[in-house]
Design a protein around this motif. Sequence first.
Motif, mmCIF file in Angstrom:
data_model
loop_
_atom_site.group_PDB
_atom_site.id
_atom_site.type_symbol
_atom_site.label_atom_id
_atom_site.label_comp_id
_atom_site.label_asym_id
_atom_site.label_seq_id
_atom_site.Cartn_x
_atom_site.Cartn_y
_atom_site.Cartn_z
ATOM 1 N N ASP A 53 0.866 -1.178 0.000
ATOM 2 C CA ASP A 53 0.000 0.000 0.000
ATOM 3 C C ASP A 53 0.905 1.231 0.000
ATOM 4 N N TYR A 54 0.930 1.959 -1.102
ATOM 5 C CA TYR A 54 1.808 3.130 -1.191
ATOM 6 C C TYR A 54 1.270 4.097 -2.241
ATOM 7 N N ASN A 55 1.723 5.330 -2.161
ATOM 8 C CA ASN A 55 1.376 6.366 -3.130
ATOM 9 C C ASN A 55 2.551 6.667 -4.039
ATOM 10 N N GLU A 56 2.254 6.879 -5.316
ATOM 11 C CA GLU A 56 3.206 7.483 -6.239
ATOM 12 C C GLU A 56 2.851 8.966 -6.339
ATOM 13 N N ASN A 57 3.770 9.816 -5.961
ATOM 14 C CA ASN A 57 3.555 11.260 -6.012
ATOM 15 C C ASN A 57 4.369 11.847 -7.163
ATOM 16 N N ILE A 58 3.678 12.527 -8.063
ATOM 17 C CA ILE A 58 4.341 13.108 -9.229
ATOM 18 C C ILE A 58 3.860 14.546 -9.389
ATOM 19 N N ARG A 59 4.809 15.454 -9.532
ATOM 20 C CA ARG A 59 4.503 16.850 -9.820
ATOM 21 C C ARG A 59 5.291 17.246 -11.066
ATOM 22 N N ARG A 60 4.567 17.742 -12.055
ATOM 23 C CA ARG A 60 5.205 18.111 -13.320
ATOM 24 C C ARG A 60 4.850 19.536 -13.681
ATOM 25 N N SER A 61 5.820 20.246 -14.238
ATOM 26 C CA SER A 61 5.578 21.587 -14.759
ATOM 27 C C SER A 61 6.353 21.749 -16.060
ATOM 28 N N GLN A 62 5.802 22.591 -16.933
ATOM 29 C CA GLN A 62 6.412 22.748 -18.258
ATOM 30 C C GLN A 62 6.063 24.112 -18.819
ATOM 31 N N GLY A 63 7.005 24.718 -19.525
ATOM 32 C CA GLY A 63 6.765 25.951 -20.248
ATOM 33 C C GLY A 63 7.381 25.865 -21.626
ATOM 34 N N TRP A 64 6.728 26.483 -22.612
ATOM 35 C CA TRP A 64 7.230 26.385 -23.983
ATOM 36 C C TRP A 64 6.903 27.656 -24.753
ATOM 37 N N ALA A 65 7.669 27.890 -25.824
ATOM 38 C CA ALA A 65 7.451 29.048 -26.697
ATOM 39 C C ALA A 65 7.827 28.658 -28.116
ATOM 40 N N GLN A 66 7.188 29.313 -29.081
ATOM 41 C CA GLN A 66 7.391 28.948 -30.487
ATOM 42 C C GLN A 66 7.142 30.148 -31.384
ATOM 43 N N ILE A 67 7.877 30.225 -32.472
ATOM 44 C CA ILE A 67 7.662 31.239 -33.490
ATOM 45 C C ILE A 67 7.554 30.551 -34.834
ATOM 46 N N GLN A 68 6.569 30.973 -35.650
ATOM 47 C CA GLN A 68 6.366 30.421 -36.979
ATOM 48 C C GLN A 68 6.297 31.561 -37.991
#
Length: 941
Positions: free
Chosen positions: A556-571
Amino acid sequence: MYFRHSLILLLTISWQIVFSQTTTLRGTVTDADNNAVVEDASVILSGTSKFAATAANGVFVIPNLAVGKYTLVVSHAGFLPTEQKIEVKETTFSNPVLKVDVQLKRDPTAPVATPTTELPTVTLDEAESETEGAGEIANLLHSSRDAFQNVSGFAWSTFRFRERGYDSGLFQVFLNGIPFNDPESGSAFFGEFGGLNDVLRNRTNTVGLDAAEFAFAGLGGASFIDLRASVQRKQIRASYASTNRLYRNRVMFTANSGLMPGGWAVSFSASRRWAEEGYVEGTFFEGYSYFLSIDKKFNDKHALNLVVLGAPSRRGRTADSFEEMFDIAGFNYYNPLWGYQNDKKRNAQVSDSHQPIGMLRYDFKPSRKTSVMAVAYGQVGPTGFTRILNVSAPNPAPDFNRRLPSSFPDSTFGATWGDALRADEGLRQINWAALYNANRRTPTTVLNADGQAGNTISGNQSVYVLENNKTYNTELGANVTANHSLNDRVTIQGGGFYQWYEGRNYKVVEDLLGGEFWTDVDFFSNFDRTSNPLAGNSDIRIPNNVVRQGETFGYDYNENIRRSQGWAQIQANLRKIQLFASAEVGNSTLWRTGFMQNGRFPNNSLGDSKKVSFNTYGVKGGIVYKVNGRNYVYGNGYIGTRAPQFRNVFISPRTRDQVLPDVPVSNVQSIEGGFIHRSPQLKLRFTTYLTRFTNETESIFASAQTTSRVLQNVDVDNPSVDQFPVFFGAALMTGVGRKHAGAELGIEYKINPSWSITAAGATGRHQYTARPNLFLSLDNGDAAVIDVGTVYQENFYVPRSPQTAASLSLRYDGKRFWSVSVTGNYADDFWYDFDRMRRTASFVDGVDANSSVFRTINDQIKAPAAYTMDIFGSKSWKIGNKFIYLNIGINNLLNNQDIVISGRDSYRNAFRRDVSDKRFYTTEVLYAFGLNYFAQLAFKI
C-alpha cells in the motif's frame, strides 16, 4: 554534435528571413456548422495554375498574385464546393497581403463520413491497450488526412504497428486542451474515454517533429481533440453496432445543439458496449460511456466550456502463453485465464476501471490577432485487475511451465501428459472446483493474530485467494496556451502546464475462494526469514495480520508526481519558405509515500521518501521550401532530454522507497526530412528520419526461479530446489541506447471521380546501440540491489512492432452515395522481446560459445511475415431531412490466424542446473484476431 550544428544553422536562417514580405493571398477555411478549421481543403484560383491546400490550422497561402480579378474555388470531401470572387488591387504598400476567409457548408447527401473523421475498419477500444498494444492507440488518435497516417493508424493496427518504433509516450494527446498521457507510464489509454467516438471527431494533428500551435509536441507528433459543444456538428444521432472483437454489441446516442441564441451550446453522448464472450474464449466485456459538454459564449472575446466524461468498464482478459500450449490446444486463441465454475465460465484476470474527468475551459480573444486558452481539470477514480495468488500449494495456472510436457526429463511421461492435455480441455483450464476444495481442507490456527498477544484465530485458511491489484488515481492540473500574430506572416505561441498527481497502489482480497481468511505473510520470503522472523510480514506494525474479503494486504503506497512545463514557439510563412523554432523547459519531481512498514525493509518502507527531481529541456526547428504551389521539401530537427518514469526511479516501490543511484535524464536527438506533393489528383508524402536515444533507464517486473549464476549465496555443491529460490522484483537497466532510422511513404491517387488508390510503406531499422548494466531488485529478500553485469544487447532489435509494413488500397465511390474499398496489408521484421538475464556473461558461463545451444540462448527471435486483407463498404440514404447510414468493415478477410502481435523469451525451469538443455528455452506469444467484422447502422436528424 551534428544535430546541434544543424539546429543552430536552422535558427540562424530563421531569424535572417523571418520578417521578409511579398505579395500573397492568405486565408482560413472553416466548417460553417461549428467554425472548426478544415484541414487539407483544395483551394484553386480558377483559370490559373495556382493551387494550395489548407494546413492543419485551416490556413492556405497562394503567393505572387498579379493585379486583377479572380474566382476562388474551395472544396473538400463531405462539403459543398464554394466559389468566391476576389480582386487584387494596386496599392502603395510593399508586398501587400490579401486576407480571405471561407466557410464550407456540409453536404447533406454525402456518405457517412469523410476519411478525416471516421474509418470504421478499426474501432478504437480498450482491446488495443492490452499489454504491448498501447503503442498503436497513439497511431489511431493521430490518424489524419495524410495517407500514411491513415494507413498506419488503421490498416496496420492489426499488426500492432508503432510509427517509427516509438513508445506510445512519444505521441502526445490533448483532450480539450489538457495533456492526457498517463503520468506514470507516459501512454495515452483510450479506455478512459472509450465508446465516445461521436464526440471525438474534431481533431487537429501534427506528424513527427512538425510544429503544433497548441503545444511543444512530442517526437511522434500530437493530437488535439476539441470537446467544446459549439464545435460539435449539430445533430441527433443514434446507432447500433455489431462486432466480434472485444465486445459484441454497441448502442450509442448523441445529441448536439450547435450554438443557440444567447450563446449556449450543449452536447451529450452516451453508449453501452457488451459481450458475454468476445473473440477469445473466456473473455467478456461490459462498458458504459457518458459525455456532457456545455458552452457559453458571452461575446466575441469570452467563452466558457465545461466537460464531464467517463467510461466505466469491466472485462475478462486474455494472456499470452507458450507456443507448446497453442499446439496442444490446436488453435491460436487458447486462453489460460479461465475455467468452468458451476458450469459457467469464470475468468481469473478481470480488469475494471472508472476514472471520470472534469474540465473547465476558458477561451479569450482580446483581438483578431491574439487568442488565449486556459483549462483546469481533475480526474479521479480506480482501476484494478484480479489474479490468483497461491501459497504452499501448486501453481493453479494450466500453462505453468513445470507442467508442460516438454518440461519432464522422462520423455515417455511427457508424451503421455501431452496426449491427456489434447484430449481433455478441462486440463487446459483453471480448475476452480479444486481451488475451493483445497481452501476448505486447510484447518489453521494463527497465534497472536493481528499483532495482539493471545489472539488466536482458527479456521480454514485459504491457500488460494483472488487478489485485486488496484490503483486509485487523483490528478489535478491546468494548462494555458496563447497564440499571437505579429503580422500576416509571423505568429508566436507559448504556454505553461502544471500537473499534480497522486496514485495510490494497493491490493485487496477479492475472493477467499471458499476459505475463511488469509494471513498477510509473504510465504516466499525464503531468503531471510531464518535471520529475521518478521521478514514475511507486509506491515510489522500488525504482525500475523488476518485479512478477509475487501481488506487491504500485501502493499500500500502512493506514487507522487509533480510536473511543470513551459514552452514558446515562433512560426513564419514566407513566399517560398515556411519555418518554425520552438523550445521547452520542464521539471518532474517524484517521491513515494508508504502506508505499510515492510518486515524486510522496516527502515525505508513507511512514510515519505526523499524527493527526486529532474530538469528537462527540448529545442526543435523546421523549414519547408515551397518549390511551387504543389511541391514542398522540408526538414525538422530536435535535441532534448526526457525524465525517467516513476517505475524506473523507485526500483521496488511495492516494498520500499529505494532509489536507483544516480538515475540520469535520457538524451534524445532526432532529424527528419522529406518531400510533399499536393494536387487535385495526387497527394504524396515521403519522409526519412533518424532518432537516437541515449542514457535511458528501463525496468521490467520479473518473477523467476533463479540460478546460482545470479545469486552467489547458493550452495553449488549441494543443490536443491530450496537453494534456487523464487525471485520476485524488478530487473533494471541503466545506460540503454537506441537508434531508430527509416523511411515512410504515403500516396493517395484519384484516378477519376469514382476510383482512387491509396498506398503506404514503412521500412525501419530500430536497434539497441549500447550494452547497459543489469540490476536485480528483490521484493522477497533484504539484499541490496544485485549488480548482474553487462547485458550484451547491442544491435538487438527494438521488439514488439513490425519494422517493415506496406499497404495498397483500391476504393470506389458510387454515384448513389455508396462506396467500397479493398485493402491488402503486409508486415515483417517483428522481433520478440528478449530475456536480458540470458544475455549476460554469468548466465552462459561454461557454455561453449561455438555450440548450437549458445546460439539458442543468445539469438533474438523474429516472427514470420504477416499479411491481411480488409474490405469496407458504406451506404447512406436521405429520407426527407433524415439520414440513414450503414457501414460494414471486415478485417483479416483471409482469416490469417498466425499473426504474432506479442512475443517474448520464456526462460523456464531455471531451477535445473543444466542451462544447456534446449528444451528450457521457449517463447510465449499472443496472436492477432482472425477474420473479424464491424457493422454499424446509424440514424441522424
